[in-house]
Design an enzyme around this catalytic site. Structure first.
Site, PDB file in Angstrom:
ATOM      1  N   HIS A  18       6.688   7.714 -12.983  1.00  8.61           N
ATOM      2  CA  HIS A  18       5.508   8.587 -12.914  1.00  8.61           C
ATOM      3  C   HIS A  18       5.482   9.529 -14.124  1.00  8.61           C
ATOM      4  CE1 HIS A  18       5.805   8.070  -8.307  1.00  8.61           C
ATOM      5  NE2 HIS A  18       4.696   7.471  -8.674  1.00  8.61           N
ATOM      6  N   LYS A  42       0.896   6.917   4.641  1.00  4.70           N
ATOM      7  CA  LYS A  42       2.284   7.315   4.380  1.00  4.70           C
ATOM      8  C   LYS A  42       2.616   8.604   5.109  1.00  4.70           C
ATOM      9  CE  LYS A  42       2.720   5.128  -0.124  1.00  4.70           C
ATOM     10  NZ  LYS A  42       2.821   5.311  -1.570  1.00  4.70           N
ATOM     11  N   ARG A  91       2.765  -1.278 -12.690  1.00  5.04           N
ATOM     12  CA  ARG A  91       4.158  -1.559 -13.043  1.00  5.04           C
ATOM     13  C   ARG A  91       4.398  -3.047 -13.159  1.00  5.04           C
ATOM     14  NH1 ARG A  91       6.612   1.081  -8.026  1.00  5.04           N
ATOM     15  NH2 ARG A  91       4.672   0.193  -7.293  1.00  5.04           N
TER      16      ARG A  91
END
Ligand code: COA
Length: 158
Positions: A18, A42, A91
């Protein structure tokens, strides 16, 4: 007009990946807002206030980076801040489907807001917040995956 972008995320906790994204995106714009929220799917380990404090500490040497938090829809927050570009990291190929769905949903909700994708440094492409949390929870070393103050915060948490 200054170029402003929002880098949104849950950051539970912020990782080196990040941080690499923040540095990269920060070089592309005049002002970068790291906007911390909670993904409704989450259940974060760090509270929103804790995550804001940690990210502020990590970014304190970056003059064009602001750390903020928001509740509700990301596009509503972007409109409120008069920002029309969002930055997200890709990613690996496995991120693509989720990011694609989120970017197109956000575009449907707010057609004037664009999502820009950047790739973090390849050596960080395998890192995720949940992996860092799991290692810390089991007493393993996380200093190569996250900035120093995140490591300290994880030690205090577990
Ligand atoms: N380096 C390391 N890890 C990265 C990374 C990078 N560059 N980019 C993403 N990740 C990882 C994170 O660590 C996280 O891993 P985890 O799932 O193991 O915790 C995962 O990828 C994604 O996390 P994050 O980037 O923080 O995004 P998110 O998916 O949790 O949150 C929001 C995305 C907050 C932007 C999104 O939920 C949102 O917009 N919420 C507001 C409500 C809304 O508008 N909903 C409609 C959206 S369509």
């Amino acid at each position: 007009m200054p170029h402003i972008a929002i880098y949104p995320g849950t950051f539970d906790p912020l990782t080196n990946g990040h941080y690499d994204m923040i540095l990269r995106a920060g070089r592309m714009v005049d002002h970068l807002i790291v906007a911390i929220s909670t993904n409704p799917q989450k259940d974060p380990v760090f509270s929103l206030d804790e995550r804001v404090a940690i990210v502020k500490e990590v970014c304190k040497g970056l003059p064009n980076v602001e750390v903020d938090s928001f509740k509700g829809l990301l596009v509503e927050y972007a409109k409120k801040r008069s920002v029309d570009r969002l930055v997200r990291g890709l990613r690996a190929y496995s991120d693509f489907e989720y990011e694609f769905q989120m970017a197109l949903t956000n575009r449907k909700l707010a057609p004037d807001i664009e999502t820009l994708f950047m790739m973090p440094k390849e050596e960080y492409s395998y890192i995720s917040s949940s992996m860092v949390r799991q290692i810390a929870q089991m007493g393993g070393p996380v200093d190569r995956f996250a900035p120093g103050c995140v490591v300290e915060a994880l030690k205090r948490k577990y």
